[in-house]
Design an enzyme around this catalytic site. Structure first.
Site, short mmCIF file in Angstrom:
data_model
loop_
_atom_site.label_atom_id
_atom_site.label_comp_id
_atom_site.label_asym_id
_atom_site.label_seq_id
_atom_site.Cartn_x
_atom_site.Cartn_y
_atom_site.Cartn_z
N GLY A 14 40.19 48.21 33.02
CA GLY A 14 39.06 47.87 34.01
C GLY A 14 38.58 48.88 34.74
O GLY A 14 38.18 48.63 36.06
N GLY A 70 35.08 48.81 37.15
CA GLY A 70 34.83 47.90 38.14
C GLY A 70 34.72 48.40 39.51
O GLY A 70 34.89 49.58 39.67
N GLN A 71 34.41 47.32 40.22
CA GLN A 71 34.45 47.79 41.81
C GLN A 71 35.56 48.72 42.30
O GLN A 71 35.73 49.71 42.84
CB GLN A 71 34.21 46.69 42.64
CG GLN A 71 33.87 47.02 44.18
CD GLN A 71 34.19 45.63 44.91
OE1 GLN A 71 34.71 44.75 44.74
NE2 GLN A 71 33.80 45.84 46.31
N ASP A 101 37.62 50.82 29.68
CA ASP A 101 37.23 49.71 30.08
C ASP A 101 36.31 49.12 28.88
O ASP A 101 36.14 49.90 27.74
CB ASP A 101 36.13 49.84 31.26
CG ASP A 101 35.83 48.66 32.01
OD1 ASP A 101 35.26 47.36 31.51
OD2 ASP A 101 35.90 48.71 33.22
N ILE A 102 35.74 47.80 28.97
CA ILE A 102 35.07 47.40 27.66
C ILE A 102 33.74 48.11 27.39
O ILE A 102 32.91 47.94 26.26
CB ILE A 102 35.05 45.86 27.78
CG1 ILE A 102 34.83 45.35 26.59
CG2 ILE A 102 34.05 45.48 28.91
CD1 ILE A 102 35.26 43.64 26.51
N ARG A 103 33.23 49.03 28.68
CA ARG A 103 31.96 49.43 28.68
C ARG A 103 32.07 50.70 29.46
O ARG A 103 33.07 50.94 30.26
CB ARG A 103 31.04 48.55 29.18
CG ARG A 103 31.18 48.27 30.67
CD ARG A 103 30.44 47.33 31.51
NE ARG A 103 30.98 46.74 32.59
CZ ARG A 103 31.03 47.48 33.71
NH1 ARG A 103 30.27 48.39 34.09
NH2 ARG A 103 31.70 46.88 34.94
N ASP A 162 38.99 46.74 24.73
CA ASP A 162 39.14 45.25 25.40
C ASP A 162 40.54 45.09 25.42
O ASP A 162 41.29 45.13 24.35
CB ASP A 162 38.51 44.60 23.97
CG ASP A 162 38.38 43.09 24.22
OD1 ASP A 162 39.16 42.67 25.27
OD2 ASP A 162 37.89 42.32 23.30
N TYR A 177 39.83 30.82 39.19
CA TYR A 177 40.29 32.23 39.45
C TYR A 177 41.69 32.18 40.38
O TYR A 177 42.72 32.88 39.98
CB TYR A 177 39.18 32.98 40.36
CG TYR A 177 39.63 34.28 40.85
CD1 TYR A 177 39.94 35.42 39.82
CD2 TYR A 177 39.78 34.46 42.03
CE1 TYR A 177 40.22 36.72 40.48
CE2 TYR A 177 39.80 35.65 42.66
CZ TYR A 177 40.08 36.65 41.84
OH TYR A 177 40.38 38.19 42.30
N LYS A 231 45.38 33.55 39.23
CA LYS A 231 46.12 34.44 40.26
C LYS A 231 47.43 33.90 40.65
O LYS A 231 48.50 34.69 40.55
CB LYS A 231 45.21 34.88 41.40
CG LYS A 231 44.04 36.08 40.77
CD LYS A 231 44.51 37.27 40.26
CE LYS A 231 43.29 37.90 39.70
NZ LYS A 231 43.71 39.18 39.12
C1 AKB Z 1 36.39 37.16 44.72
O1 AKB Z 1 35.64 36.81 45.82
O2 AKB Z 1 36.63 36.24 43.98
C2 AKB Z 1 37.20 38.23 45.05
C3 AKB Z 1 38.54 37.92 45.54
C4 AKB Z 1 38.65 37.50 46.88
O3 AKB Z 1 39.38 38.11 45.01
N1 AKB Z 1 36.74 39.44 45.88
#
Ligand code: AKB
Length: 318
Positions: A9, A12-13, A35-37, A53, A143, A147
Site C-alpha cells: 500500500g 496511499g496517503q 501497491d495494486i496500482r 494485490d 472499519y 481494526k
Molecule cells: C479514517 O477517517 O477512516 C481514518 C482513520 C481515523 O483511521 N483517517
C-alpha cells in the site's frame, strides 16, 4: 544490520511518505514499494516498485522471498467512509492481508511486522475525552470492527507465536503529498485544497465535531520510532494510542482565516457525521510516551502554515 523492507500500500496517503522516509534512512534498494496500482512520480522514481494485490498470498510470498524481505509495513486498508459502503470488501481486504502477513511472520519468513490501527477501534461507549490506552472498546463501524479485531489478532500472534508485530492507533492524518482515500477525517485535508482554490469549503462534518488529528511528519516519525524501538520496550502488542492534537472544523477554519481572511466554511453533515460522533474527542498517548519516548511536534498553527504552503507549492507545480 540494515533491514530489507516491503511496504504494502505504498501509494496511499501514509505509504508514500513512509516509503520515501524509509528510503532516506535505509537506502533506496532496501525498501521495496508495492501497491495494486502505480503511484506518484516522486514515489515511483525513488526506488524499486512491484505491483502487488496483497490479498493474493502467493504473490505476496513470492515478493518476500525474491527480495529476502525482513520487515513488512502493511499500509493497505479500506478506510471508514468507504468501508461503510462496501462492508464485506472492507472486511476481506483489511483482515485477509493482515492474516497473510502474520502467518508469514509466524512461519519465520519475516522478522518484524508493522500494521496500522486507528482511533476507529473506539466506539460510542468509550470515554470521549483523553481516551486512555485501555478502555471500553465497542466500535460501531465496519472499519473500526476490522481494526479492533486486527489488534486482538496481533496481540494473539505475538503472545502465542512470538511474532514481532507493532502497531499505532492513528488519529486523522493531515498531509498534502498524497490525498487520503475514503476516511472520515479527510475533511481536514480537503479543506486546505478548497481554501487555496476557492477560499471556501462545504464541510461534511458539523462545526463542533472534535477529533484527534496529527500532521503526517509526526505520524511517520512515530511509526519509524516504534519500529526501531528495542523489542522489550514495545509492551503493547495490540496497538498504541497516539493523540497529537484535537480540533473541530470550526477551530480549523478560524486558523485558516488568519492566512486567508476571506475564507468561508459551510456545514452539511453526511453519513460520516455518525462515524465521527462514535470516535473520541481526544486521546491520551502517555503509554507510548512512557514505553518508547513518543511526543508530537506539530500544533494546529504550524500544521495550517505548512499545509497552506505545501498545497500552494503543489498547485504551482501542476
Ligand atoms: C479514517 O477517517 O477512516 C481514518 C482513520 C481515523 O483511521 N483517517
Amino acid at each position: 544490520m540494515t533491514p530489507k523492507i516491503l511496504i504494502i500500500g505504498a501509494c496511499g496517503q501514509i505509504g508514500t511518505e513512509l516509503c520515501i522516509e524509509l528510503r532516506q534512512i535505509y537506502g533506496k534498494n532496501n525498501v521495496i514499494a508495492s501497491d495494486i496500482r502505480s503511484g506518484s512520480d516522486a514515489l515511483m522514481e525513488s526506488g524499486p516498485f512491484e505491483i502487488l494485490d496483497a490479498t493474493n498470498l502467493d504473490a505476496l510470498e513470492n515478493i518476500i522471498l525474491h527480495y529476502e524481505i525482513d520487515d513488512v509495513y502493511l499500509m493497505a486498508a479500506m478506510l471508514s467512509g468507504t468501508a461503510e459502503k462496501f462492508p464485506m470488501k472492507a472486511w476481506n481486504l483489511n483482515m485477509n492481508t493482515l492474516f497473510h502477513v502474520l502467518n508469514l511472520a509466524k512461519e519465520g519468513k519475516l522478522k518484524k511486522v508493522y500494521w496500522p490501527s486507528s482511533i476507529a477501534v473506539f466506539g460510542p461507549s468509550t470515554p470521549k475525552d483523553n481516551t486512555p490506552q485501555q478502555t471500553i472498546m465497542e466500535p460501531s463501524t465496519v472499519y473500526g470492527i476490522s481494526k479492533q479485531t486486527g489488534e486482538r489478532w496481533c496481540e494473539y500472534y505475538h503472545k502465542r507465536y512470538g511474532v514481532d508485530v507493532r502497531s499505532i492507533r492513528y488519529p486523522g492524518l493531515i498531509s498534502y503529498t498524497t490525498p487520503p482515500g475514503g476516511g472520515t477525517t479527510d475533511y481536514a485535508v480537503e479543506i486546505f485544497h478548497e481554501a487555496v482554490d476557492k477560499a471556501s469549503y462545504d464541510c461534511f462534518l458539523n462545526e463542533e465535531t472534535s477529533l484527534p488529528m496529527m500532521y503526517m511528519e509526526d505520524a511517520i516519525r512515530a511509526t519509524i520510532q516504534l519500529m526501531q524501538a528495542p523489542s522489550e520496550k514495545v509492551k503493547q502488542r495490540s496497538a498504541y494510542n497516539l493523540g497529537g492534537i484535537s480540533f473541530t472544523p470550526k477551530d480549523l477554519a478560524a486558523e485558516i482565516k488568519k492566512h486567508i481572511p476571506g475564507f468561508e466554511i459551510t456545514y452539511q453533515a453526511d453519513f460520516r457525521q455518525a462515524i465521527a460522533d462514535s470516535w473520541p474527542n481526544s486521546i491520551d498517548d502517555s503509554v507510548a510516551t512512557n514505553d518508547w519516548g513518543w511526543s508530537h511536534k506539530y500544533e494546529l498553527p504550524q500544521i495550517v502554515e505548512v499545509m497552506l504552503a505545501g498545497v500552494r507549492k503543489q498547485e504551482i507545480a501542476t
